[in-house]
Scaffold this motif. Structure first.
Motif, PDB file in Angstrom:
ATOM      1  N   THR A  11       0.834  -1.195   0.000  1.00 53.35           N
ATOM      2  CA  THR A  11       0.000   0.000   0.000  1.00 53.35           C
ATOM      3  C   THR A  11       0.878   1.258   0.000  1.00 53.35           C
ATOM      4  O   THR A  11       0.576   2.244  -0.648  1.00 53.35           O
ATOM      5  CB  THR A  11      -0.884   0.020   1.269  1.00 53.35           C
ATOM      6  OG1 THR A  11      -1.517  -1.254   1.370  1.00 53.35           O
ATOM      7  CG2 THR A  11      -1.917   1.107   1.212  1.00 53.35           C
ATOM      8  N   THR A  12       1.996   1.182   0.711  1.00 53.94           N
ATOM      9  CA  THR A  12       2.862   2.346   0.830  1.00 53.94           C
ATOM     10  C   THR A  12       4.064   2.308  -0.104  1.00 53.94           C
ATOM     11  O   THR A  12       4.413   3.306  -0.708  1.00 53.94           O
ATOM     12  CB  THR A  12       3.392   2.470   2.282  1.00 53.94           C
ATOM     13  OG1 THR A  12       2.322   2.196   3.167  1.00 53.94           O
ATOM     14  CG2 THR A  12       3.931   3.854   2.550  1.00 53.94           C
ATOM     15  N   ASN A  13       4.694   1.139  -0.211  1.00 56.55           N
ATOM     16  CA  ASN A  13       5.933   1.074  -0.985  1.00 56.55           C
ATOM     17  C   ASN A  13       5.960  -0.074  -1.989  1.00 56.55           C
ATOM     18  O   ASN A  13       5.461  -1.159  -1.716  1.00 56.55           O
ATOM     19  CB  ASN A  13       7.127   0.907  -0.035  1.00 56.55           C
ATOM     20  CG  ASN A  13       7.317   2.121   0.858  1.00 56.55           C
ATOM     21  OD1 ASN A  13       7.524   3.227   0.366  1.00 56.55           O
ATOM     22  ND2 ASN A  13       7.215   1.935   2.160  1.00 56.55           N
ATOM     23  N   THR A  14       6.588   0.213  -3.121  1.00 61.00           N
ATOM     24  CA  THR A  14       6.798  -0.802  -4.152  1.00 61.00           C
ATOM     25  C   THR A  14       8.292  -1.067  -4.243  1.00 61.00           C
ATOM     26  O   THR A  14       9.096  -0.135  -4.150  1.00 61.00           O
ATOM     27  CB  THR A  14       6.257  -0.286  -5.506  1.00 61.00           C
ATOM     28  OG1 THR A  14       4.846  -0.228  -5.414  1.00 61.00           O
ATOM     29  CG2 THR A  14       6.645  -1.197  -6.661  1.00 61.00           C
ATOM     30  N   LEU A  25      15.038  -0.853  -6.420  1.00 62.11           N
ATOM     31  CA  LEU A  25      14.048   0.211  -6.264  1.00 62.11           C
ATOM     32  C   LEU A  25      13.188  -0.040  -5.041  1.00 62.11           C
ATOM     33  O   LEU A  25      12.767  -1.174  -4.787  1.00 62.11           O
ATOM     34  CB  LEU A  25      13.164   0.270  -7.520  1.00 62.11           C
ATOM     35  CG  LEU A  25      12.085   1.351  -7.542  1.00 62.11           C
ATOM     36  CD1 LEU A  25      12.073   2.070  -8.883  1.00 62.11           C
ATOM     37  CD2 LEU A  25      10.700   0.816  -7.245  1.00 62.11           C
ATOM     38  N   TYR A  26      12.982   0.990  -4.239  1.00 64.44           N
ATOM     39  CA  TYR A  26      12.056   0.925  -3.099  1.00 64.44           C
ATOM     40  C   TYR A  26      11.469   2.319  -2.984  1.00 64.44           C
ATOM     41  O   TYR A  26      12.113   3.242  -2.484  1.00 64.44           O
ATOM     42  CB  TYR A  26      12.795   0.516  -1.820  1.00 64.44           C
ATOM     43  CG  TYR A  26      11.860   0.272  -0.649  1.00 64.44           C
ATOM     44  CD1 TYR A  26      11.178  -0.922  -0.525  1.00 64.44           C
ATOM     45  CD2 TYR A  26      11.650   1.255   0.313  1.00 64.44           C
ATOM     46  CE1 TYR A  26      10.312  -1.145   0.534  1.00 64.44           C
ATOM     47  CE2 TYR A  26      10.787   1.036   1.371  1.00 64.44           C
ATOM     48  CZ  TYR A  26      10.125  -0.167   1.478  1.00 64.44           C
ATOM     49  OH  TYR A  26       9.267  -0.385   2.522  1.00 64.44           O
ATOM     50  N   GLU A  27      10.281   2.490  -3.526  1.00 67.13           N
ATOM     51  CA  GLU A  27       9.706   3.835  -3.599  1.00 67.13           C
ATOM     52  C   GLU A  27       8.222   3.800  -3.265  1.00 67.13           C
ATOM     53  O   GLU A  27       7.572   2.763  -3.392  1.00 67.13           O
ATOM     54  CB  GLU A  27       9.871   4.394  -5.014  1.00 67.13           C
ATOM     55  CG  GLU A  27      11.312   4.656  -5.385  1.00 67.13           C
ATOM     56  CD  GLU A  27      11.458   5.805  -6.376  1.00 67.13           C
ATOM     57  OE1 GLU A  27      10.623   6.732  -6.360  1.00 67.13           O
ATOM     58  OE2 GLU A  27      12.419   5.763  -7.150  1.00 67.13           O
ATOM     59  N   GLY A 157       2.231  -3.682   7.464  1.00 66.04           N
ATOM     60  CA  GLY A 157       2.524  -2.765   6.357  1.00 66.04           C
ATOM     61  C   GLY A 157       1.814  -1.435   6.501  1.00 66.04           C
ATOM     62  O   GLY A 157       1.407  -1.036   7.590  1.00 66.04           O
ATOM     63  N   GLY A 158       1.652  -0.744   5.357  1.00 63.29           N
ATOM     64  CA  GLY A 158       1.016   0.566   5.380  1.00 63.29           C
ATOM     65  C   GLY A 158      -0.505   0.471   5.430  1.00 63.29           C
ATOM     66  O   GLY A 158      -1.162   1.264   6.091  1.00 63.29           O
ATOM     67  N   GLY A 159      -1.074  -0.522   4.718  1.00 62.81           N
ATOM     68  CA  GLY A 159      -2.533  -0.626   4.660  1.00 62.81           C
ATOM     69  C   GLY A 159      -3.080  -1.835   5.385  1.00 62.81           C
ATOM     70  O   GLY A 159      -4.197  -1.800   5.909  1.00 62.81           O
ATOM     71  N   ILE A 208       7.049  12.005  11.994  1.00 59.86           N
ATOM     72  CA  ILE A 208       7.124  12.045  13.466  1.00 59.86           C
ATOM     73  C   ILE A 208       7.058  10.618  14.006  1.00 59.86           C
ATOM     74  O   ILE A 208       7.845  10.207  14.855  1.00 59.86           O
ATOM     75  CB  ILE A 208       5.932  12.804  14.101  1.00 59.86           C
ATOM     76  CG1 ILE A 208       5.763  14.189  13.493  1.00 59.86           C
ATOM     77  CG2 ILE A 208       6.079  12.894  15.616  1.00 59.86           C
ATOM     78  CD1 ILE A 208       4.439  14.842  13.917  1.00 59.86           C
ATOM     79  N   LYS A 209       6.077   9.869  13.474  1.00 58.86           N
ATOM     80  CA  LYS A 209       5.865   8.505  13.967  1.00 58.86           C
ATOM     81  C   LYS A 209       7.120   7.662  13.756  1.00 58.86           C
ATOM     82  O   LYS A 209       7.528   6.898  14.626  1.00 58.86           O
ATOM     83  CB  LYS A 209       4.670   7.907  13.213  1.00 58.86           C
ATOM     84  CG  LYS A 209       4.281   6.516  13.650  1.00 58.86           C
ATOM     85  CD  LYS A 209       3.211   5.926  12.758  1.00 58.86           C
ATOM     86  CE  LYS A 209       3.782   5.565  11.393  1.00 58.86           C
ATOM     87  NZ  LYS A 209       2.793   4.952  10.495  1.00 58.86           N
ATOM     88  N   GLU A 210       7.723   7.818  12.580  1.00 57.12           N
ATOM     89  CA  GLU A 210       8.907   7.007  12.292  1.00 57.12           C
ATOM     90  C   GLU A 210      10.139   7.478  13.080  1.00 57.12           C
ATOM     91  O   GLU A 210      11.092   6.737  13.262  1.00 57.12           O
ATOM     92  CB  GLU A 210       9.177   7.002  10.774  1.00 57.12           C
ATOM     93  CG  GLU A 210       8.097   6.222  10.030  1.00 57.12           C
ATOM     94  CD  GLU A 210       8.069   6.477   8.530  1.00 57.12           C
ATOM     95  OE1 GLU A 210       9.107   6.895   7.984  1.00 57.12           O
ATOM     96  OE2 GLU A 210       7.006   6.262   7.907  1.00 57.12           O
ATOM     97  N   THR A 211      10.115   8.745  13.550  1.00 55.37           N
ATOM     98  CA  THR A 211      11.278   9.259  14.288  1.00 55.37           C
ATOM     99  C   THR A 211      11.143   9.020  15.791  1.00 55.37           C
ATOM    100  O   THR A 211      12.063   8.506  16.422  1.00 55.37           O
ATOM    101  CB  THR A 211      11.457  10.783  14.026  1.00 55.37           C
ATOM    102  OG1 THR A 211      11.327  11.014  12.636  1.00 55.37           O
ATOM    103  CG2 THR A 211      12.798  11.286  14.503  1.00 55.37           C
ATOM    104  N   GLY A 284       7.936  -5.893   8.151  1.00 54.44           N
ATOM    105  CA  GLY A 284       7.108  -4.811   7.601  1.00 54.44           C
ATOM    106  C   GLY A 284       7.452  -3.501   8.294  1.00 54.44           C
ATOM    107  O   GLY A 284       7.940  -3.498   9.439  1.00 54.44           O
ATOM    108  N   GLY A 285       7.223  -2.396   7.609  1.00 56.93           N
ATOM    109  CA  GLY A 285       7.585  -1.082   8.142  1.00 56.93           C
ATOM    110  C   GLY A 285       7.012  -0.807   9.521  1.00 56.93           C
ATOM    111  O   GLY A 285       7.673  -0.215  10.379  1.00 56.93           O
ATOM    112  N   GLY A 286       5.793  -1.248   9.767  1.00 54.41           N
ATOM    113  CA  GLY A 286       5.122  -0.969  11.035  1.00 54.41           C
ATOM    114  C   GLY A 286       5.759  -1.688  12.212  1.00 54.41           C
ATOM    115  O   GLY A 286       5.478  -1.359  13.373  1.00 54.41           O
TER     116      GLY A 286
END
Ligand SMILES: Nc1ncnc2c1ncn2[C@@H]1O[C@H](COP(=O)(O)OP(=O)(O)O)[C@@H](O)[C@H]1O
Ligand SMILES: [Mg+2]
Length: 335
Positions: A11-14, A25-27, A157-159, A208-211, A284-286
């Motif tokens: 949802t957030t990154n490909t 690639l990670y965008e 993940g994002g979604g 902010i959340k990621e920092t 996953g990012g989360g």
């Protein structure tokens, strides 16, 4: 000649992996069009598309083709992937046959699967091997999934958050819940609006959340950010504390824990030892949020493995499968 690559679209990154080159690639999963998207005039993709958000004329539309884990705008998704590939390969892939391992969300219907296949055919991929993202995640984490032991993997993940129990190269139980980083960002936005009468953009909130984002109730970190002071109707600064973020995002991590618990309960009690010895694996990012380990340890009393760089695990796993023919064949016989 054949070029081999792997693609995962969240949802957030490909992400795209090329055999021999690794992750190239990670965008952000995003595309910007000039004017009406139906006209198909692409302005930018990925990072550049996101950078245009709120900073370009009304004539530009920025689209996120994947919502809650699934493709909701096939045309935009196709255009985005095709631009990513052009960026990476032009004109090197001319004349090549392209074989690709692609990630799919868990529990996809036949109709949804058709959308993916249609996009991949249109962007010129000749041979497709589709594998569930959560499975790719397990491969990327180097879990010995071919063994009879049960492995528990969670990708936040994002979604969406995908949860599965994998054994003997097969997904024994798996589900996805519609909770991810995007929803948490909105929760933080609403929390800040309610508490401080202050408006922050979702991009600022992700940052902010990621920092300073944390699940510790005694975290003293804080950060000063800019937004709009609604009481005075002027741009201003706000000092936001890690505990403010915690208040907003904690309920979502607790719901993720509930999801994990229901998957654990749905598998045979015989795998209890596997769970106690192998524990739970988070990617996953989360899963990068500070304190996830403690939260999940308290809830489950089994080893909790939060993997570093977990947002890359699915694409890394897909890349690994490209070169591991034995594992790949084993998976294909189960799919
Ligand atoms: N340190 C962090 N704390 C909390 N969430 C994070 C952190 N780093 C990244 N994220 C979140 O992870 C999500 C992206 O994860 P990713 O696995 O790339 O998503 P997807 O595969 O669904 O596109 C975003 O919502 C982002 O805000
Ligand atoms: Mg992901």
């Amino acid at each position: 000649m054949t070029a081999e690559l792997a693609i995962t679209m969240g949802t957030t990154n490909t992400a795209i992996y090329v055999a021999g080159n690794g992750i190239v690639l990670y965008e952000p999963t995003a595309i910007a069009y000039f004017g009406d998207p139906k006209l198909g005039k692409v302005r930018a993709v990925g990072k550049e598309a996101v950078a245009l958000l709120g900073r370009s004329s009304d004539n530009t539309s920025v689209i996120y083709p994947i919502t809650d884990g699934y493709i909701t705008n096939p045309e935009a998704c196709k255009d985005m992937l095709s631009e990513f590939l052009k960026k990476l390969f032009t004109p090197k892939l001319f004349g090549y046959k392209i074989k690709a391992i692609v990630g799919l969300p868990i529990g996809i219907t036949i109709e949804e699967r058709r959308i993916y296949d249609d996009i991949f055919a249109k962007i010129g991929l000749n041979e497709i091997i589709a594998v569930e993202n959560i499975y790719l995640t397990a491969v990327g984490l180097n879990l010995p999934i071919h063994s009879h032991k049960m492995h528990f993997v969670v990708n936040i993940g994002g979604g969406i958050t995908e949860i599965s129990a994998i054994s003997s190269s097969d997904i024994v139980k798996g589900c996805s819940i519609s909770i991810g980083g995007n929803m948490m960002d909105k929760a933080v936005r609403d929390y800040v609006l309610g508490k401080f009468d202050f408006k922050l953009s979702l991009r600022t909130i992700s940052k902010i959340k990621e920092t300073i984002g944390s699940l510790y109730s005694n975290d003293t970190s804080c950060m000063t950010v800019t937004g709009v002071d609604l009481a005075r109707r002027v741009p201003g600064e706000l000092r936001i504390k890690a505990t403010d973020i915690m208040e907003a995002i904690m309920p979502y991590y607790l719901r993720i824990a509930d999801g994990v618990e229901s998957v654990i309960k749905s598998v045979s009690p015989d795998v209890g030892f596997d769970l106690i010895s192998g524990g739970l694996h988070f990617a996953g990012g989360g899963s990068n949020v500070l304190g996830l380990n403690k939260l999940m340890s308290e809830r489950f009393s089994v080893p909790i493995n939060v993997h570093a760089d977990g947002e890359f695990s699915a694409i890394y796993g897909a890349g690994k499968l490209l070169s591991d023919v034995v594992l790949l064949n084993e998976i294909l016989t189960k799919h």
